[in-house]
Design an enzyme around this catalytic site. Structure first.
Site, PDB file in Angstrom:
ATOM      1  CD  GLU A  25      82.404   1.955  99.302  1.00  0.00           C
ATOM      2  OE1 GLU A  25      83.190   1.694  98.381  1.00  0.00           O
ATOM      3  OE2 GLU A  25      81.473   1.181  99.625  1.00  0.00           O
ATOM      4  CG  PHE A  26      76.670   3.141  97.941  1.00  0.00           C
ATOM      5  CD1 PHE A  26      75.918   4.306  98.027  1.00  0.00           C
ATOM      6  CD2 PHE A  26      77.180   2.775  96.704  1.00  0.00           C
ATOM      7  CE1 PHE A  26      75.668   5.078  96.897  1.00  0.00           C
ATOM      8  CE2 PHE A  26      76.945   3.541  95.572  1.00  0.00           C
ATOM      9  CZ  PHE A  26      76.180   4.701  95.660  1.00  0.00           C
ATOM     10  CG  PHE A  59      68.181   2.558 106.831  1.00  0.00           C
ATOM     11  CD1 PHE A  59      68.825   1.368 106.522  1.00  0.00           C
ATOM     12  CD2 PHE A  59      68.939   3.635 107.250  1.00  0.00           C
ATOM     13  CE1 PHE A  59      70.200   1.267 106.632  1.00  0.00           C
ATOM     14  CE2 PHE A  59      70.314   3.531 107.347  1.00  0.00           C
ATOM     15  CZ  PHE A  59      70.943   2.346 107.047  1.00  0.00           C
ATOM     16  N   GLY A 102      64.034   5.551 116.764  1.00  0.00           N
ATOM     17  CA  GLY A 102      65.016   5.673 117.837  1.00  0.00           C
ATOM     18  C   GLY A 102      65.349   7.117 118.129  1.00  0.00           C
ATOM     19  CB  CYS A 153      77.719   9.361 106.530  1.00  0.00           C
ATOM     20  SG  CYS A 153      79.322   8.558 106.535  1.00  0.00           S
ATOM     21  CE  LYS A 196      77.013   1.818 111.623  1.00  0.00           C
ATOM     22  NZ  LYS A 196      76.555   1.435 110.328  1.00  0.00           N
TER      23      LYS A 196
HETATM   24  C1  UGA Z   1      75.701   5.568 105.947  1.00  0.00           C
HETATM   25  C2  UGA Z   1      75.047   4.793 104.786  1.00  0.00           C
HETATM   26  O1  UGA Z   1      74.203   3.773 105.316  1.00  0.00           O
HETATM   27  C3  UGA Z   1      76.113   4.152 103.900  1.00  0.00           C
HETATM   28  O2  UGA Z   1      75.496   3.524 102.793  1.00  0.00           O
HETATM   29  C4  UGA Z   1      77.048   5.256 103.406  1.00  0.00           C
HETATM   30  O3  UGA Z   1      78.095   4.716 102.612  1.00  0.00           O
HETATM   31  C5  UGA Z   1      77.658   5.972 104.591  1.00  0.00           C
HETATM   32  O4  UGA Z   1      76.606   6.526 105.405  1.00  0.00           O
HETATM   33  C6  UGA Z   1      78.543   7.079 104.084  1.00  0.00           C
HETATM   34  O5  UGA Z   1      78.036   7.991 103.462  1.00  0.00           O
HETATM   35  O6  UGA Z   1      79.765   6.959 104.187  1.00  0.00           O
HETATM   36  P1  UGA Z   1      76.813   4.894 108.311  1.00  0.00           P
HETATM   37  O7  UGA Z   1      76.739   6.361 108.627  1.00  0.00           O
HETATM   38  O8  UGA Z   1      78.080   4.175 108.528  1.00  0.00           O
HETATM   39  O9  UGA Z   1      76.414   4.628 106.749  1.00  0.00           O
HETATM   40  O10 UGA Z   1      75.733   4.142 109.196  1.00  0.00           O
HETATM   41  P2  UGA Z   1      74.195   3.722 109.044  1.00  0.00           P
HETATM   42  O11 UGA Z   1      74.085   2.296 109.349  1.00  0.00           O
HETATM   43  O12 UGA Z   1      73.610   4.199 107.782  1.00  0.00           O
HETATM   44  O13 UGA Z   1      73.541   4.543 110.255  1.00  0.00           O
HETATM   45  C7  UGA Z   1      73.496   5.963 110.272  1.00  0.00           C
HETATM   46  C8  UGA Z   1      72.683   6.445 111.448  1.00  0.00           C
HETATM   47  O14 UGA Z   1      71.298   6.153 111.256  1.00  0.00           O
HETATM   48  C9  UGA Z   1      73.066   5.809 112.777  1.00  0.00           C
HETATM   49  O15 UGA Z   1      73.095   6.807 113.776  1.00  0.00           O
HETATM   50  C10 UGA Z   1      71.952   4.816 113.054  1.00  0.00           C
HETATM   51  O16 UGA Z   1      71.733   4.597 114.427  1.00  0.00           O
HETATM   52  C11 UGA Z   1      70.770   5.530 112.413  1.00  0.00           C
HETATM   53  N1  UGA Z   1      69.677   4.622 111.998  1.00  0.00           N
HETATM   54  C12 UGA Z   1      69.879   3.719 111.001  1.00  0.00           C
HETATM   55  C13 UGA Z   1      68.434   4.728 112.604  1.00  0.00           C
HETATM   56  O17 UGA Z   1      68.226   5.558 113.512  1.00  0.00           O
HETATM   57  N2  UGA Z   1      67.439   3.886 112.192  1.00  0.00           N
HETATM   58  C14 UGA Z   1      67.613   2.985 111.205  1.00  0.00           C
HETATM   59  O18 UGA Z   1      66.629   2.267 110.871  1.00  0.00           O
HETATM   60  C15 UGA Z   1      68.864   2.892 110.605  1.00  0.00           C
END
Ligand code: UGA
Length: 455
Positions: free
Chosen positions: A152-153, A250, A254, A261, A321
């Site tokens: 799952e993504f 991505f 920050g 995850c 987030k």
């Molecule tokens: C992540 C993946 O994006 C999903 O595709 C995957 O399904 C999921 O893990 C999982 O394995 O279940 P998620 O952890 O819900 O999803 O959230 P993200 O939006 O990926 O953010 C993860 C972290 O990265 C957050 O702390 C966010 O603040 C940080 N982030 C994200 C950054 O610091 N910079 C970015 O540009 C993007």
């Protein structure tokens, strides 16, 4: 339409179940947590996820979505059984597969006829082989089944949207019969189905999350160079992200990645590779850069305020987030924890995570404010730890009036530095170079010499 059972009703299981019901399948969500199932049966959703509550309510009333604690009932009902149970990390980073193994045994014990058993949990490569072995060992001899990996993504905060409109659907199996059923399940989705062997499908998930974490750490490393050189990481991210081969997503600098995850999956991928005799040092550097982000940010706050003891610091954002109430492995919580340990008085606000924060130890050591403005009353610094869009829309003239000293530390580069300095704030972001040294900064002789900013 098909009968589907999902074992494990957490973020992934519940959202997947609701979306399958939404497109017309008949779904039973199973969980061994009786309190959770009772809550779901009474119409209440244990997590905040935009659009989920409505979807669950509608599909429960239409009779397409049901909940139970009885695995036997779930397996009997289904053509396809999904496993969506937690795969938590062990102290050495490797994956604890005890729940997967237990569910495999439970399914085997009640298996009466052909089923497709689909693993949706994030698992190490070769887990499917073990699941098949386990079911074969515990099931009545001669009963047919197939095992599929279908990672799952979805992202928390936009889980429903990600599930309904996926970029791709990965189906790993060596059985044409199982593949045909998986195609049937996913037929209503407008997305390419990538059919692979089981091992490749399992690896795709860890490789995808690790690559995304790598992108984040890459831009954070670039941000440190920006801080040291006076360049603006936001411009750099735009400049490199508009190259289609790189992409802008991505590349938001920050405080680093958190959540349930990425930290777990990157550690797992390192452990899995090492176990296979292939050290993955690149990912260790990704982890190190991520760990440095918070340290360097705290140092910027210390450089500005000198002593944190007794200082009142407002923190906006506690969830890992925006658009989620999830505070698991939230960098915002680590930040608050560090400030509290340094003796600061923290007043925090989050639009959705206040309830979940109260379950954490740190909540007893901070004040929770009912609004962003009340959080900054009498504050000597405002820290933005999570980029909830509504924070950018707060009346900053009012914020300025309420604060004792107008210092903003923007850990997510949410605000416009020029606007903030015009309003009289001393603004410090992540990798935003010269923008930080605005006129207001002169009044508070503070920011660390840029050349000394640690990388
Ligand atoms: C992540 C993946 O994006 C999903 O595709 C995957 O399904 C999921 O893990 C999982 O394995 O279940 P998620 O952890 O819900 O999803 O959230 P993200 O939006 O990926 O953010 C993860 C972290 O990265 C957050 O702390 C966010 O603040 C940080 N982030 C994200 C950054 O610091 N910079 C970015 O540009 C993007």
């Amino acid at each position: 339409m098909m009968n589907i059972t999902i074992i494990g009703s957490g973020y992934v299981g519940l959202t997947t179940g609701a979306c399958f019901a939404e497109i017309g399948h008949h779904v039973i969500c199973v969980d061994n947590d009786e309190a959770k199932i009772a809550k779901l049966l009474s119409g209440s959703i244990p997590i905040y996820e935009p659009g989920l509550e409505e979807m669950v309510t509608n599909n429960v009333s239409s009779g397409r979505l049901k909940f139970t604690t009885d695995t036997g009932e779930g397996v009997d009902f289904a053509d396809v059984v999904f496993i969506a149970v937690p795969t938590p990390p062990q102290p050495d980073g490797s994956v604890d597969l005890r729940f997967i193994e237990k569910v495999a045994r439970e399914i085997a014990a009640v298996l009466k006829d052909y089923k497709v058993i689909v693993d949706k949990s994030t698992v190490p490569v070769k887990t499917g082989e073990k699941v098949a072995e386990t079911i074969r060992r515990y099931a009545t001899p001669g009963i047919e089944f197939d095992v599929v990996s279908n990672p799952e993504f979805l992202r928390e905060g936009c889980a429903v949207e990600d599930l309904m409109k996926p970029d791709r659907i990965v189906v790993g199996t060596n059985s044409d019969r199982a593949l045909a059923l998986m195609h049937k399940i996913y037929e209503p989705f407008v997305a390419p189905v990538l059919a692979t062997d089981i091992n490749s499908a399992e690896l795709i998930k860890h490789a995808a999350n690790s690559f995304l974490a790598l992108k984040i750490s890459y831009i954070n490393a670039v941000a440190a160079v920006c801080d040291a050189s006076g360049a603006d990481v936001e411009k750099v991210a735009e400049g490199i992200g508009t190259d289609k081969r790189i992409g802008r997503a991505f590349l938001n600098a920050g405080l680093g990645y958190g959540g349930s995850c990425f930290p777990k999956d990157i550690a797992a991928f390192i452990a899995i590779s090492e176990d296979l005799g292939i050290p993955f040092d690149l990912l260790k550097e990704v982890q190190d850069i991520n760990a440095r982000q918070l340290k360097n940010f705290i140092k910027k706050i210390q450089d500005a305020l000198w002593v944190l003891q007794e200082k009142k610091i407002a923190v906006w954002g506690l969830s890992f987030k925006p658009d989620t109430d999830d505070v698991r492995c939230s960098v915002a919580i680590d930040l608050v924890d560090t400030l509290v340990k340094e003796g600061a008085h923290v007043t925090a606000y989050d639009p959705k995570a206040m309830e979940k924060v109260q379950e954490l130890d740190v909540s007893g050591k901070i004040t929770l404010a009912p609004s962003p403005l009340e959080a900054v009353d009498g504050a000597e610094a405002l820290v933005i730890a999570t980029e909830w869009p509504e924070f950018a829309a707060v009346d900053f003239e009012e914020v300025r009036k309420r604060m004792i000293t107008p210092l903003i530390f923007d850990g997510r580069n949410l605000l416009d530095p020029e606007r903030m300095t015009t309003l009289g704030f001393q603004y410090t972001g992540i990798g935003r170079g010269l923008h930080s040294s605005a006129p207001a900064a002169a009044a508070v002789e503070t920011a660390a010499p840029r050349s000394k900013t640690p990388a």
